[in-house]
Design an enzyme around this catalytic site. Sequence first.
Site, mmCIF file in Angstrom:
data_model
loop_
_atom_site.group_PDB
_atom_site.id
_atom_site.type_symbol
_atom_site.label_atom_id
_atom_site.label_comp_id
_atom_site.label_asym_id
_atom_site.label_seq_id
_atom_site.Cartn_x
_atom_site.Cartn_y
_atom_site.Cartn_z
ATOM 1 N N GLU A 67 5.683 -12.552 -8.117
ATOM 2 C CA GLU A 67 4.397 -12.906 -7.496
ATOM 3 C C GLU A 67 4.134 -14.392 -7.508
ATOM 4 O O GLU A 67 3.709 -14.970 -6.516
ATOM 5 C CB GLU A 67 3.217 -12.237 -8.221
ATOM 6 C CG GLU A 67 2.905 -10.836 -7.792
ATOM 7 C CD GLU A 67 3.845 -9.882 -8.446
ATOM 8 O OE1 GLU A 67 4.598 -10.324 -9.323
ATOM 9 O OE2 GLU A 67 3.838 -8.718 -8.072
ATOM 10 N N HIS A 111 -4.152 -1.312 -13.416
ATOM 11 C CA HIS A 111 -4.183 -1.190 -11.962
ATOM 12 C C HIS A 111 -5.607 -1.111 -11.444
ATOM 13 O O HIS A 111 -5.826 -0.862 -10.274
ATOM 14 C CB HIS A 111 -3.436 0.073 -11.511
ATOM 15 C CG HIS A 111 -1.961 -0.114 -11.486
ATOM 16 N ND1 HIS A 111 -1.179 0.016 -12.597
ATOM 17 C CD2 HIS A 111 -1.115 -0.432 -10.484
ATOM 18 C CE1 HIS A 111 0.080 -0.209 -12.284
ATOM 19 N NE2 HIS A 111 0.153 -0.486 -11.009
#
Lengths: 409, 330
Positions: free
Chosen positions: A145, A214
């Site tokens: 990322e 998450h």
Amino acid sequence: MAAIFHGVGAATALSPSPSHSVDSKKFQLAPSRSLSARKGRIAVVRSDSSVNLSLNSRGRKDHLWIPNAVATKTDDSAASTASKSGHEILLFEALREGLEEEMDRDPHVCVMGEDVGHYGGSYKVTKGLAEKFGDLRVLDTPIAENSFTGMGIGAAMTGLRPVVEGMNMGFLLLAFNQISNNCGMLHYTSGGQFTIPVVIRGPGGVGRQLGAEHSQRLESYFQSIPGIQMVACSTPYNAKGLMKAAIRSENPVILFEHVLLYNLKERIPDEDYICNLEEAEMVRPGEHVTILTYSRMRYHVMQAAKTLVNKGYDPEVIDIRSLKPFDLYTIGNSVKKTHRVLIVEECMRTGGIGASLTAAINENFHDYLDAPIVCLSSQDVPTPYAGTLEEWTVVQPAQIVTAVEQLCQ
Amino acid sequence: MCAQMYYRGKMFGFVHLYNGQEAVSTGFIKLLKKEDSVVSTYRDHVHALSKGVPARAVMSELFGKTTGCCRGQGGSMHMFSKEHNLLGGFAFIGEGIPVATGAAFTSKYRREVLKEADCDHVTLAFFGDGTCNNGQFFECLNMAALWKLPIVFVVENNLWAIGMSHLRATSDPQIYKKGPAFGMPGIHVNGMDVLKVRAVAQTAIARARSGEGPTLVECETYRFRGHSLADPDELRDPAEKAHYAARDPITALKKYLIENNLATEVELKAIDKKIEEVVEDAVEFADESPHPTRSQLLENVFADPKGFGIGPDGRYRCEDPKFTEGTAQV
């Protein structure tokens, strides 16, 4: 056409009008002007009466989001017949439509992220785009990322307009270095020489038992970074509009989507439209209390509003949409009318968007408040896995109803 | 000169000098076209100068004046130049490598998607030995090799990361070996000899330009001064410093030129004098340049200043005439 009025015309509706003279202490609501402005906005939002939430089919009890089922005050037959055209679409498809249209329009727009290409995106937002535009324009990146966000920024500095997808917003915590140092600051540190027209988007928020990592709400972490804009979409209409506006904007924009809202269905116009990035959306005008919200909490608020209307209250609901910067004009007008504010957000209590919004409203509109601002946020806990615990972490409609009742005493 | 100005109080903060490493910058950057990009770290003054940024602009930037290359907003560690394609100046190590990868990606995108067939811009990423233990380095080596991006990764291995010796920080100190692990050639070169560096640079840049992909070049070099002007530099062994001082790249080149009759002493002295004049002129220019005004504070935060939002009066805040005076509320 009502649709155009909503997106583009709303900007002109905000131009200074004589009733808002700066030195008058008493705010005078100019009924005809603002009502017509609201009418235009309602027309588009309300015309989507056919909201079909396929999530309901799972049989879970409490998730009956019926966004616009609340009785509204004005009736616009003219506007509703006009918007019988248009097409029904799910939110993730609306995002894809917006992205595809922008990629068609400008060959410099490209997408990068994990599984955006061949897999079509883990929430299917980029489905079919790789086949249409090629593997380089819809780039499947390795799981890095920080580096691919940095790559997006480098590409933006040298002329491209990348859309960086975080598979889940939480993963972008790994890219915080690049987002904070480079994305937000390089335009300034280079003395204005380089622009970073990047869009960083992804689903965040508390989902259905996804676990703590998450289920993160990154808007509170990113809000201090100077130089970026943050927007949160909540309906297919504003999802497409905000996606397009974000891509066309020269500023770096972070577009927050919500995992649970991807299957919302709405009828949106066929023609090209964008939503103004800095504006808030009036969902339901009212007189008693201003409820400020965004993203998924909008639906909890609208559900609570239904109950409140039955109990005789008249809440004004505003979807703030623009998380950074705040649309203080729309919010201010509302505060000046109702004198009571309730903020409902999914961020955590500490340091969230609600905290900043409370401060901003207190600073700017203190004289107009009849009661302290109430802010309902998620609990300051990592989101637990258990369904019952998770329910109690976020704000539920019953809490909103109680808060309004207390506020309006 | 930078050090002198620093100690006289003309510039503050962190200033990192490049003395001793000049061969690397010159050897590589002088082979580039204007459209090629360079990404560097905080030790970027010389990269900026090599790429073509005028000395006046660099010195003004160091002094923090409006005439600097970044209008005084970047400083020593953030030299940017759109005209010369210098993509910065980054303070955190490793931060610039993904940006360089992105610039290389644009070059490839232009060639393949936008069909600009003659676009063969190369990007050079400069960074040090300390960065080679950082995740961003490895992630970008992977991506660059994967997509065959036109980039050259140049490691300026000066053996020290502030006070951390490279040998104490790295499991395998031979950095050039990490290239083949990712599928690109890894070359080691004596970074104190500008001609050797140039030869290696030529192959690497040609490789990138032809579309064959990235290269990792490790230049063994040394910085004669401390990490920054605030570093007392007590840790390094004087014998080591003497060893590398004897291999000063500038004196070495001078010796080479004279021995091979490529230039005379007189000509070289004239060049020396000219450089001194340029530097003096740059200092004078920077001294006389104005400090940034208050109105500059809120400019350039957003490319589209509507990003400051809509104020309580309904207008975009940036339209308020008091906005850049700093008196309007933001």
